[in-house]
Design a protein around this motif. Sequence first.
Motif, PDB file in Angstrom:
ATOM      1  N   GLU A 389      -4.484   4.221  -7.570  1.00  0.00           N
ATOM      2  CA  GLU A 389      -4.091   5.016  -6.408  1.00  0.00           C
ATOM      3  C   GLU A 389      -3.508   4.096  -5.348  1.00  0.00           C
ATOM      4  OE1 GLU A 389      -5.920   8.627  -3.704  1.00  0.00           O
ATOM      5  OE2 GLU A 389      -7.258   7.026  -4.372  1.00  0.00           O
ATOM      6  N   VAL A 390      -2.292   4.380  -4.908  1.00  0.00           N
ATOM      7  CA  VAL A 390      -1.613   3.609  -3.869  1.00  0.00           C
ATOM      8  C   VAL A 390      -1.484   4.491  -2.641  1.00  0.00           C
ATOM      9  CG1 VAL A 390       0.474   2.350  -3.237  1.00  0.00           C
ATOM     10  CG2 VAL A 390      -0.354   2.270  -5.594  1.00  0.00           C
ATOM     11  N   SER A 391      -1.885   3.968  -1.463  1.00  0.00           N
ATOM     12  CA  SER A 391      -1.908   4.758  -0.239  1.00  0.00           C
ATOM     13  C   SER A 391      -1.137   4.054   0.865  1.00  0.00           C
ATOM     14  CB  SER A 391      -3.350   4.997   0.237  1.00  0.00           C
ATOM     15  OG  SER A 391      -4.128   5.574  -0.779  1.00  0.00           O
ATOM     16  N   VAL A 392      -0.467   4.841   1.693  1.00  0.00           N
ATOM     17  CA  VAL A 392       0.195   4.366   2.906  1.00  0.00           C
ATOM     18  C   VAL A 392      -0.317   5.229   4.047  1.00  0.00           C
ATOM     19  CG1 VAL A 392       2.375   4.006   4.097  1.00  0.00           C
ATOM     20  CG2 VAL A 392       2.238   3.643   1.631  1.00  0.00           C
ATOM     21  N   ARG A 393      -0.870   4.586   5.104  1.00  0.00           N
ATOM     22  CA  ARG A 393      -1.493   5.343   6.174  1.00  0.00           C
ATOM     23  C   ARG A 393      -1.079   4.821   7.540  1.00  0.00           C
ATOM     24  NH1 ARG A 393      -5.881   4.917   2.308  1.00  0.00           N
ATOM     25  NH2 ARG A 393      -6.441   6.990   1.544  1.00  0.00           N
ATOM     26  N   SER A 394      -1.156   5.719   8.514  1.00  0.00           N
ATOM     27  CA  SER A 394      -0.954   5.386   9.921  1.00  0.00           C
ATOM     28  C   SER A 394      -2.254   5.691  10.654  1.00  0.00           C
ATOM     29  CB  SER A 394       0.193   6.215  10.495  1.00  0.00           C
ATOM     30  OG  SER A 394       0.321   5.996  11.878  1.00  0.00           O
ATOM     31  N   PHE A 395      -2.664   4.821  11.602  1.00  0.00           N
ATOM     32  CA  PHE A 395      -3.943   5.050  12.261  1.00  0.00           C
ATOM     33  C   PHE A 395      -3.909   4.591  13.720  1.00  0.00           C
ATOM     34  CE2 PHE A 395      -4.253   0.754  10.586  1.00  0.00           C
ATOM     35  CZ  PHE A 395      -4.860   0.045  11.623  1.00  0.00           C
ATOM     36  N   SER A 396      -4.816   5.154  14.470  1.00  0.00           N
ATOM     37  CA  SER A 396      -5.084   4.679  15.836  1.00  0.00           C
ATOM     38  C   SER A 396      -6.506   4.148  15.867  1.00  0.00           C
ATOM     39  CB  SER A 396      -4.929   5.814  16.843  1.00  0.00           C
ATOM     40  OG  SER A 396      -5.855   6.845  16.576  1.00  0.00           O
ATOM     41  N   GLN A 397      -6.729   3.111  16.682  1.00  0.00           N
ATOM     42  CA  GLN A 397      -8.054   2.488  16.707  1.00  0.00           C
ATOM     43  C   GLN A 397      -8.487   2.255  18.146  1.00  0.00           C
ATOM     44  OE1 GLN A 397      -9.347  -0.592  13.850  1.00  0.00           O
ATOM     45  NE2 GLN A 397      -9.511  -1.968  15.607  1.00  0.00           N
ATOM     46  N   GLY A 418      -1.209   1.737  14.259  1.00  0.00           N
ATOM     47  CA  GLY A 418      -1.389   0.757  13.209  1.00  0.00           C
ATOM     48  C   GLY A 418      -0.929   1.288  11.857  1.00  0.00           C
ATOM     49  N   THR A 419      -0.722   0.391  10.915  1.00  0.00           N
ATOM     50  CA  THR A 419      -0.322   0.777   9.557  1.00  0.00           C
ATOM     51  C   THR A 419      -1.294   0.163   8.555  1.00  0.00           C
ATOM     52  OG1 THR A 419       1.181  -1.120   9.368  1.00  0.00           O
ATOM     53  CG2 THR A 419       2.110   0.972  10.152  1.00  0.00           C
ATOM     54  N   GLU A 420      -1.457   0.861   7.452  1.00  0.00           N
ATOM     55  CA  GLU A 420      -2.371   0.412   6.402  1.00  0.00           C
ATOM     56  C   GLU A 420      -1.750   0.707   5.034  1.00  0.00           C
ATOM     57  OE1 GLU A 420      -6.713   1.498   6.430  1.00  0.00           O
ATOM     58  OE2 GLU A 420      -6.093   2.603   4.639  1.00  0.00           O
ATOM     59  N   VAL A 421      -1.802  -0.267   4.159  1.00  0.00           N
ATOM     60  CA  VAL A 421      -1.398  -0.094   2.767  1.00  0.00           C
ATOM     61  C   VAL A 421      -2.607  -0.450   1.902  1.00  0.00           C
ATOM     62  CG1 VAL A 421       0.152  -0.840   0.915  1.00  0.00           C
ATOM     63  CG2 VAL A 421       1.018  -0.651   3.259  1.00  0.00           C
ATOM     64  N   ALA A 422      -2.947   0.431   0.949  1.00  0.00           N
ATOM     65  CA  ALA A 422      -4.143   0.207   0.133  1.00  0.00           C
ATOM     66  C   ALA A 422      -3.844   0.455  -1.336  1.00  0.00           C
ATOM     67  CB  ALA A 422      -5.278   1.116   0.600  1.00  0.00           C
ATOM     68  N   VAL A 423      -4.507  -0.309  -2.169  1.00  0.00           N
ATOM     69  CA  VAL A 423      -4.446  -0.115  -3.624  1.00  0.00           C
ATOM     70  C   VAL A 423      -5.875  -0.022  -4.136  1.00  0.00           C
ATOM     71  CG1 VAL A 423      -3.729  -1.061  -5.842  1.00  0.00           C
ATOM     72  CG2 VAL A 423      -2.285  -1.397  -3.830  1.00  0.00           C
ATOM     73  N   LYS A 424      -6.145   1.025  -4.917  1.00  0.00           N
ATOM     74  CA  LYS A 424      -7.480   1.230  -5.478  1.00  0.00           C
ATOM     75  C   LYS A 424      -7.337   1.439  -6.974  1.00  0.00           C
ATOM     76  CE  LYS A 424     -11.737   3.619  -4.073  1.00  0.00           C
ATOM     77  NZ  LYS A 424     -12.285   4.698  -3.209  1.00  0.00           N
ATOM     78  N   ALA A 425      -8.022   0.633  -7.754  1.00  0.00           N
ATOM     79  CA  ALA A 425      -7.914   0.707  -9.215  1.00  0.00           C
ATOM     80  C   ALA A 425      -9.269   1.069  -9.808  1.00  0.00           C
ATOM     81  CB  ALA A 425      -7.434  -0.621  -9.786  1.00  0.00           C
ATOM     82  N   PHE A 426      -9.299   2.144 -10.601  1.00  0.00           N
ATOM     83  CA  PHE A 426     -10.510   2.580 -11.299  1.00  0.00           C
ATOM     84  C   PHE A 426     -10.367   2.224 -12.771  1.00  0.00           C
ATOM     85  CE2 PHE A 426      -9.837   5.307  -7.677  1.00  0.00           C
ATOM     86  CZ  PHE A 426     -11.091   5.456  -7.115  1.00  0.00           C
ATOM     87  N   PHE A 427     -11.439   1.734 -13.352  1.00  0.00           N
ATOM     88  CA  PHE A 427     -11.403   1.297 -14.740  1.00  0.00           C
ATOM     89  C   PHE A 427     -12.160   2.278 -15.638  1.00  0.00           C
ATOM     90  CE2 PHE A 427     -11.148  -2.386 -11.966  1.00  0.00           C
ATOM     91  CZ  PHE A 427      -9.938  -2.920 -12.374  1.00  0.00           C
ATOM     92  N   LYS A 428     -11.670   2.424 -16.852  1.00  0.00           N
ATOM     93  CA  LYS A 428     -12.243   3.372 -17.813  1.00  0.00           C
ATOM     94  C   LYS A 428     -13.757   3.186 -17.914  1.00  0.00           C
ATOM     95  CE  LYS A 428      -9.865   4.045 -21.499  1.00  0.00           C
ATOM     96  NZ  LYS A 428      -9.254   3.897 -22.847  1.00  0.00           N
ATOM     97  N   ALA A 429     -14.477   4.290 -17.804  1.00  0.00           N
ATOM     98  CA  ALA A 429     -15.933   4.229 -17.781  1.00  0.00           C
ATOM     99  C   ALA A 429     -16.514   4.207 -19.186  1.00  0.00           C
ATOM    100  CB  ALA A 429     -16.490   5.424 -17.016  1.00  0.00           C
ATOM    101  N   THR A 430     -17.728   3.697 -19.303  1.00  0.00           N
ATOM    102  CA  THR A 430     -18.458   3.775 -20.568  1.00  0.00           C
ATOM    103  C   THR A 430     -19.028   5.175 -20.749  1.00  0.00           C
ATOM    104  OG1 THR A 430     -20.405   2.910 -19.441  1.00  0.00           O
ATOM    105  CG2 THR A 430     -19.027   1.337 -20.619  1.00  0.00           C
TER     106      THR A 430
END
Length: 605
Positions: A389-397, A418-430
């Motif tokens: 999952e790749v995300s691009v976000r805008s935020f206030s802090q 502010g700006t935020e770029v995130a990458v989240k990787a999930f791996f195949k479960a047992t």
Amino acid sequence: MNFLSKIFLSFSLVFSFFVPSPLALERGISQVIKLKGTATRLLPGEHRASPVKIGDLLDEDTSLLTGEKSFIQIKNRDGSLVSLGPSSKLIVARLNKEGNGILKLLKGKLRTKVVPSPSGDKQLFLKTRTASVGVRGTEFETLYIPENNVTTLLTYEGEVAMKRSNNKNISSNKRISEREMSDIASGLNEGSVKVKRGQFSQTVGSLETTTQPVVINPVQLNALYKNSEFSKKDEFKIKKADVKSSQGLGIIPAPQEVPPEGINRDGYYAPKSGGFIDRETGLYVPPTEDAVFDSKLGVYVDDQLGSVDVETGQYEAPVGLKLDPLKGFVKRKIKEDAPYEFQEKVAKLEKKLNKGLDAGLVVGDIDENELPSWDPLSQRELFSKNTVEVSVRSFSQDLSLEKDSVVGSNRKFSSEEGTEVAVKAFFKATKLFQPYFLYKRRTFELIPKTYRLEAKKFSDLGFGFQYSLNSRWNVTSEFLLEQSLFLHHSLVNSSTQSTFIRVTLPKFLVGVEGDLIRSGKFSLRTLLRLGTNLSKSTGTQEVDALGYHFDGGVAARYWLTKSWALSADYRYTRWSLDSSGSSVSYQATTLVEQNVLGLSLLTYF
């Protein structure tokens, strides 16, 4: 004749009765070698059937009919074995000494073990009213149920070709020519599916094509294989098998080509893998959306489907339900004084199992084009995939100094957008646990610029796992290294200097996430998490473990295609940290709040 000669002659007669001789087989195309219960045969040109006995020779176009709880096995000249189960009818339409020919299954259960020819060009075909099957050298089982016109093929060893066919004249006694044999072979070469070890395929209901081969539950597969005589137990004598066990499996299924969660796209249909075959109705009972993917077995495993007998492999529906060849799952007659909760549970399970069965498609008359081309995976089904999952976000802090012994309290600093770029990787479960990895990159600047700002760019790194509660909800646990700001005071040239410095905070977070609403390709999701900061000491400052962390949000997700989803989300985050210093003695409490809007793109493979 002396006494020993008489004993030898008697033994020879008994032996020849039970064991077929090569000379006997030369006089017919096959011979009966096993019989349990009753069976009759109708020879070519005859109008009256006669009882079958062990040792009987069979000619081409002989019809065999077995009684209830009966079984018959015949051996062909080439050494191949054909076993006919209870209440079944078979026509041995054509068969030569090389084992080439055609068998017609008019109803019931058939088991075939074909001896391969040295040249590899053997052609043995099996026909039902709805399917044609071609084999060279393999072992497989075929079920044909006239009530619902379902043909089911299960391969135990080798590879079998199967194709949907409209064999209206299957019961005809017309002799099959070499040309017709050639036409059948050519037809199977075009558009057939190849069913490998441990896989099954069907012709069902409104489907115009044969289902794509998928793997059944390996425990049932091995039990069915051992039950070569189609034995069946009374309901109260069934010993439930542990269908989650991978121990002692003699037959290991071949990997299937279609996804384990099944497929319904572009004219190709396959149910979810890991289900049970019911020999009585010919139906396949696939796992529900709550099923757990077992990476060791390579299939989904579901406790809700019912059970199979450890010895015979026969399927038993869940308590309160039975499987009907024309209606799918239906409720058994329940006592009027049965608890309401039980009746409600049975009704819900009936609906859920029929949804998985695609009852309208399999045993009904729904046009396959009326069904959705594909359905999004449930939260639990996604555990069987590698997901990114790749995300691009805008935020206030907002950063608030709630307490600071040097500069005072209740001072507030806000950020420019502010700006935020995130990458989240999930791996195949047992099974129920799915690990993941997270990386974020944020950029922002505080206003007003009262104090010096050490950094404007921040990175977060985390890892954790999800635990699946059901098809819609997960529990999450995460360890996070998150970079944040706090106001630090130090002595520079005998004077106090205050600077917003960047610190990497270790955090531990737990929470829940899942679907609040799910309808077709759309879902409304939520996330709620709580956590705490862990202690961090660096030089002349210390960040204590007394701070807390909270974040929550909602996301609207829409599946653009089978494997791509777009989400729009809002998230609110709030955390605090207590800090102190030794160069300049101070105590401070900092509160950070974020409001975040973003877009995410998710895919799996």
